[in-house]
Design a protein around this motif. Structure first.
Motif, short mmCIF file in Angstrom:
data_model
loop_
_atom_site.label_atom_id
_atom_site.label_comp_id
_atom_site.label_asym_id
_atom_site.label_seq_id
_atom_site.Cartn_x
_atom_site.Cartn_y
_atom_site.Cartn_z
N LYS A 62 0.93 -1.14 0.13
CA LYS A 62 -0.05 -0.01 -0.03
C LYS A 62 0.92 1.24 -0.16
O LYS A 62 0.32 2.05 -0.82
N GLU A 63 1.88 1.27 0.68
CA GLU A 63 2.73 2.51 0.99
C GLU A 63 3.59 2.67 -0.49
O GLU A 63 3.55 3.78 -0.84
N ILE A 64 3.99 1.52 -1.19
CA ILE A 64 4.42 1.91 -2.47
C ILE A 64 3.75 2.25 -3.60
O ILE A 64 4.11 3.01 -4.17
N TYR A 65 2.45 1.68 -3.55
CA TYR A 65 1.37 2.07 -4.40
C TYR A 65 1.21 3.57 -4.28
O TYR A 65 0.98 4.55 -5.22
N GLU A 66 1.07 3.97 -3.28
CA GLU A 66 0.86 5.42 -2.70
C GLU A 66 1.88 6.23 -3.24
O GLU A 66 1.51 7.28 -3.78
N PHE A 67 3.22 5.85 -2.92
CA PHE A 67 4.34 6.81 -3.27
C PHE A 67 4.53 6.71 -4.78
O PHE A 67 4.55 7.95 -5.27
N HIS B 32 8.27 12.27 -15.06
CA HIS B 32 9.43 12.06 -15.74
C HIS B 32 10.46 11.28 -14.92
O HIS B 32 11.59 11.21 -15.28
N VAL B 33 10.18 10.87 -13.79
CA VAL B 33 11.14 9.94 -13.06
C VAL B 33 10.52 8.74 -13.11
O VAL B 33 9.47 8.24 -13.22
N ILE B 34 11.90 7.86 -13.18
CA ILE B 34 11.64 6.27 -13.51
C ILE B 34 11.88 5.79 -11.92
O ILE B 34 12.92 5.88 -11.16
N VAL B 35 11.03 4.90 -11.49
CA VAL B 35 11.12 4.42 -10.14
C VAL B 35 11.63 2.96 -10.29
O VAL B 35 10.94 2.14 -11.12
N VAL B 36 12.70 2.52 -9.99
CA VAL B 36 13.25 1.15 -9.79
C VAL B 36 13.22 0.65 -8.59
O VAL B 36 13.70 0.92 -7.52
N LEU B 37 12.27 -0.63 -8.78
CA LEU B 37 12.17 -1.35 -7.56
C LEU B 37 13.19 -2.58 -7.69
O LEU B 37 12.84 -3.67 -8.42
N ASP B 38 14.02 -2.64 -6.85
CA ASP B 38 14.96 -3.56 -6.91
C ASP B 38 14.74 -4.66 -6.04
O ASP B 38 14.67 -4.78 -4.86
N GLU C 30 2.59 -11.57 1.01
CA GLU C 30 1.82 -10.43 1.44
C GLU C 30 2.26 -9.35 1.01
O GLU C 30 1.94 -8.15 0.87
N PHE C 31 3.82 -9.17 0.82
CA PHE C 31 4.56 -7.82 0.44
C PHE C 31 4.61 -7.76 -1.19
O PHE C 31 5.06 -6.90 -1.57
N ALA C 32 4.12 -8.79 -1.75
CA ALA C 32 4.13 -8.88 -3.29
C ALA C 32 3.43 -7.75 -4.12
O ALA C 32 2.25 -7.50 -3.62
N LEU C 33 4.28 -7.18 -5.07
CA LEU C 33 3.43 -6.14 -5.49
C LEU C 33 2.97 -6.64 -7.10
O LEU C 33 3.41 -7.58 -7.70
N ASP C 34 2.09 -5.73 -7.61
CA ASP C 34 1.36 -6.32 -8.82
C ASP C 34 2.29 -5.58 -9.96
O ASP C 34 2.24 -4.52 -10.32
N MET C 35 3.24 -6.36 -10.37
CA MET C 35 4.34 -5.74 -11.48
C MET C 35 3.56 -5.55 -12.56
O MET C 35 4.15 -4.79 -13.27
N PHE C 36 2.59 -6.50 -13.07
CA PHE C 36 2.05 -6.34 -14.39
C PHE C 36 1.37 -4.87 -14.38
O PHE C 36 1.78 -4.14 -15.18
N SER C 37 0.71 -4.56 -13.44
CA SER C 37 -0.12 -3.08 -13.58
C SER C 37 0.98 -2.15 -13.31
O SER C 37 0.82 -1.17 -13.87
N LEU C 38 2.07 -2.24 -12.62
CA LEU C 38 3.02 -1.18 -12.45
C LEU C 38 3.73 -1.06 -13.86
O LEU C 38 4.18 0.14 -14.20
N ALA D 66 -1.43 5.30 -15.63
CA ALA D 66 -0.87 6.48 -16.22
C ALA D 66 -0.04 7.36 -15.17
O ALA D 66 -0.51 8.47 -15.05
N ARG D 67 0.81 6.55 -14.64
CA ARG D 67 1.74 7.30 -13.52
C ARG D 67 3.16 7.23 -14.15
O ARG D 67 3.35 6.84 -15.18
N CYS D 68 4.02 7.29 -13.07
CA CYS D 68 5.71 7.35 -13.34
C CYS D 68 5.90 5.86 -14.05
O CYS D 68 5.14 5.12 -13.66
N PRO D 69 6.72 5.68 -14.79
CA PRO D 69 7.25 4.41 -15.21
C PRO D 69 8.21 3.66 -14.03
O PRO D 69 8.64 4.28 -13.22
N VAL D 70 7.65 2.26 -14.05
CA VAL D 70 8.39 1.65 -13.01
C VAL D 70 9.13 0.53 -13.40
O VAL D 70 8.57 -0.06 -14.40
#
Ligand code: PLP
Length: 374
Positions: A177-182, A189-195, A205-213, A219-223
């Motif tokens: 939730k915190e990452i989606y909100e962030f 114009h900023v690329i967020v890189v999730l390593d 339970e911490f897994a992110l929805d890679m596909f939608s990101l 339509a938000r920043c590139p991930v």
């Protein structure tokens, strides 16, 4: 030997401190005149790669006179199939390290800004220094990425934000939730890189929805997501990693990479490891068992172990960690002292095999007593 010509070394290169790799076992044994030492320092898989990966690598040896497949055709397709992406959204690398480097190479020119956390994986900052970029390094808050401070630091010149999730060295992961909100607040114009080097060990339970990101359905920043075969898949030695990213970012990375950036052995090994689900699951299970044992025993010795979503954990040893690190070396055990990361009483321990874990606990007990800690 000193160089006889007068070198003109650019300031940005002069200022780079070399990456401090974990001490190699051979070096420790030579220096201390000991044998049979163990290394629980570099977050590697102690059981080795899948036997199928070893076999696949062996089968390649006689073909090493040929260049590798520069497109990584089979591996790229296998990764795409596993995660539900298109091959055009995948970039292979000589370790995920190289994908980090390619991102910086493609998107950073002099004066561009990059945000990362401290402590986190050190290579982000080094690659940025090489390009003459500006690093903004945000201290962790309560040992976690401070997403609010990161947002505050974004300017028109910010090009990349690196977030290792789970974080190295703390081992913790951020709630999705915190990452989606962030991400919803980061400028486009900023690329967020999730390593996600340690994602395999993370609680789902911490897994992110890679596909939608990655597909950017909102339509938000590139991930960009980074993954590696160095940890759970046990292939640190061949160097194999990859990034999952929007296809137009992948196009840029392909432009700046070497034509044969992932070698043939790495491609074959990674492909076989990816397909050996049974071995992978066994590794995850053994890692959890090892963690439970180590953390219980470390706590019994009076240290405080921290929760982790990885194959390593931090322990507060309640005394100077450099001294404990040295004492453990004399016992033939290599861990990481966290003093250079600013945690002067902490060591980082990677899960080893059962025998290694038992040896470490014995050595730790002896050294803590000797140093009068805990
Ligand atoms: C957070 C993180 N990212 C990336 C890497 C690089 O991994 P590799 O280049 O072996 O894929 C590491 C290695 O330790 C790491 O800890």
């Amino acid at each position: 030997m000193k160089c006889v010509v007068k070198l003109i070394i650019p300031e940005n290169i002069k200022n780079i401190k070399p990456y401090p790799p974990g001490k190699p076992l051979d070096e420790l044994e030579r220096e201390y005149g000991i044998t049979n030492s163990i290394k629980l320092a570099s977050n590697e898989n102690p059981w080795g790669p899948s036997p199928k990966a070893v076999e696949a690598i062996g089968n390649c040896l006689s073909g090493l006179n040929r260049y590798p497949d520069g497109s990584g055709y089979y591996l790229t397709r296998a990764i795409a199939g596993k995660y539900g992406f298109e091959p055009s959204e995948i970039v292979l690398g000589n370790g995920s390290n190289e994908v980090i480097e390619l991102l910086v190479k493609a998107f950073i020119t002099e004066g561009d800004e990059v945000i990362s956390s401290h402590p986190s994986f050190l290579m982000y900052q080094k690659f940025v220094q090489v390009r003459g970029g500006i690093n903004h390094v945000i201290p962790l808050k309560d040992m976690k990425h401070d997403l609010i401070a990161i947002l505050d630091k974004i300017t028109d010149r910010t090009r990349l934000v690196f977030i290792d999730n789970p974080n190295n060295p703390t081992g913790n992961a951020l709630p999705p939730k915190e990452i989606y909100e962030f991400i919803s607040k980061v400028d486009e114009h900023v690329i967020v890189v999730l390593d996600e080097a340690y994602v395999d060990f993370m609680n789902p339970e911490f897994a992110l929805d890679m596909f939608s990101l990655v597909r950017n359905t909102k339509a938000r920043c590139p991930v960009v997501f980074l993954r590696t075969f160095s940890k759970a898949y046990g292939l640190s030695g061949v160097r194999a990693g990859f990034g999952l990213m929007p296809a137009d970012i992948a196009v840029c990375l392909h432009k700046v990479r070497q034509p044969f950036n992932m070698n043939q052995l790495a491609q074959a090994g990674a492909l076989a490891a990816l397909e050996d689900e049974e071995y992978y699951q066994q590794t995850l299970k053994k890692t959890v068992d090892g963690l439970v044992y180590l953390q219980e025993e470390v706590n019994k010795l009076g240290c405080i172990s921290y929760d982790t979503q990885t194959n390593f954990f931090l322990a507060d040893v309640r005394g100077n960690s450099d001294k404990l690190y040295e004492a453990l070396l004399h016992e033939g055990v290599i861990v990481r002292s966290m003093s250079s990361y600013g945690f002067t009483n902490f060591i980082r321990i990677t899960v080893g095999t059962n025998e290694e874990n038992i040896r470490f606990i014995k050595a730790l007990g002896k050294c803590l007593k000797y140093l009068n800690y805990a």
